[in-house]
Design an enzyme around this catalytic site. Sequence first.
Site, PDB file in Angstrom:
ATOM      1  N   SER A   1       3.104  -6.672   2.216  1.00 39.16           N
ATOM      2  CA  SER A   1       1.994  -5.956   2.834  1.00 39.16           C
ATOM      3  C   SER A   1       0.691  -6.265   2.087  1.00 39.16           C
ATOM      4  O   SER A   1       0.308  -7.418   1.977  1.00 39.16           O
ATOM      5  CB  SER A   1       2.304  -4.461   2.893  1.00 39.16           C
ATOM      6  N   MET A   2       0.008  -5.259   1.549  1.00 43.31           N
ATOM      7  CA  MET A   2      -1.175  -5.559   0.741  1.00 43.31           C
ATOM      8  C   MET A   2      -0.800  -6.356  -0.502  1.00 43.31           C
ATOM      9  O   MET A   2      -1.623  -7.113  -1.025  1.00 43.31           O
ATOM     10  CB  MET A   2      -1.908  -4.279   0.362  1.00 43.31           C
TER      11      MET A   2
ATOM     12  N   PHE B   1       0.824  -1.197   0.000  1.00 46.62           N
ATOM     13  CA  PHE B   1       0.000   0.000   0.000  1.00 46.62           C
ATOM     14  C   PHE B   1       0.865   1.256   0.000  1.00 46.62           C
ATOM     15  O   PHE B   1       1.781   1.389   0.819  1.00 46.62           O
ATOM     16  CB  PHE B   1      -0.899  -0.024   1.240  1.00 46.62           C
TER      17      PHE B   1
ATOM     18  N   HIS C   1       7.495  -4.132   9.789  1.00 50.71           N
ATOM     19  CA  HIS C   1       6.632  -4.310   8.620  1.00 50.71           C
ATOM     20  C   HIS C   1       7.338  -3.831   7.354  1.00 50.71           C
ATOM     21  O   HIS C   1       7.228  -4.470   6.302  1.00 50.71           O
ATOM     22  CB  HIS C   1       5.326  -3.536   8.813  1.00 50.71           C
TER      23      HIS C   1
ATOM     24  N   ASP D   1       6.247  -6.187  13.679  1.00 56.07           N
ATOM     25  CA  ASP D   1       5.264  -5.646  12.737  1.00 56.07           C
ATOM     26  C   ASP D   1       4.056  -5.108  13.499  1.00 56.07           C
ATOM     27  O   ASP D   1       3.270  -5.871  14.058  1.00 56.07           O
ATOM     28  CB  ASP D   1       4.825  -6.717  11.753  1.00 56.07           C
TER      29      ASP D   1
END
Length: 293
Positions: free
Chosen positions: A164-165, A94, A242, A210
């Site tokens: 991530s996304m 993202f 993260h 994270d």
Amino acid sequence: MRAPLKRLRRWLVALPAAAVLAVGVTAAPNSYATADSSYQRGPAPTEASVRADRGPFQVARVNVPGAGFGSGTIYYPTDTSQGTFGGVAVSPGFLSPEILIAWLGPRLASHGFVVITFTTNTPTDQPDSRGSQLLAALDYLTTQSPTAVRQRLDNTRLSVIGHSMGGGGALRAANDRPDLQAAVPLGPYHTTKDWSGVRVPTMIIGGQYDSIAPNDQHSERFYNSLDSAPEKAYLRVTGTTHITVGTGTPGVGKYVLSWLKRFVDDDTRYDQFLCPTPSGPDVVEYHSTCPHA
């Protein structure tokens, strides 16, 4: 099309042990199912080689326009003497540009993969969109990439990585295209927690610290839901957040490479880094099906 015997072999081996937790397993170093070695590329691996920024192959790169994804970059080995190479598509997370995951391009290509990293259509694309873009990037590799790329690519041995996304997207891509050879979500984020439909060997790598996609809400739950995956692993890497689990450390690179080598290339020489349960300074926590041969 995929070689049927190869897929059948994986399923026959995986069925009796698909839900076994491998913490504490005592097994011989080559505990994953024996596979043929026809896809081995490069010299035998060492601890130093799997942690290194570059492997044995020289790498070329080419910038490509978007085709269901934003613009991208393809990295591929220049070698033509060892046959074709497996393919990998990599999605950022993202609001993240391609540059944050670009380290995987030359690193994996120099170990014998054709890799496409890309910018997503928009920075705010959600995980399912990123999954579709990962598959579009693979389709671009196999059908529209430059001739020099396609000549080196084995389009039956494809895989996905995302951060991530983009990691959530890798899960979606694996769910939607079960003939993929491997998936590696890095610090994955997704509102869907049940991935019992995934039938692709999947390694989830989480950051130790994270706070954006906390492991107990994302990575661990995703791993625990992968009931149909022929192989699965969950690794939490020491000292990573993260962000840094996606931008890469030697430890992250080691396990991404080893998983792809094992399941895209069927290269059992990399079993030593995955099974029995690895330990050492990179590993905070590790779980795996790690079935016996």
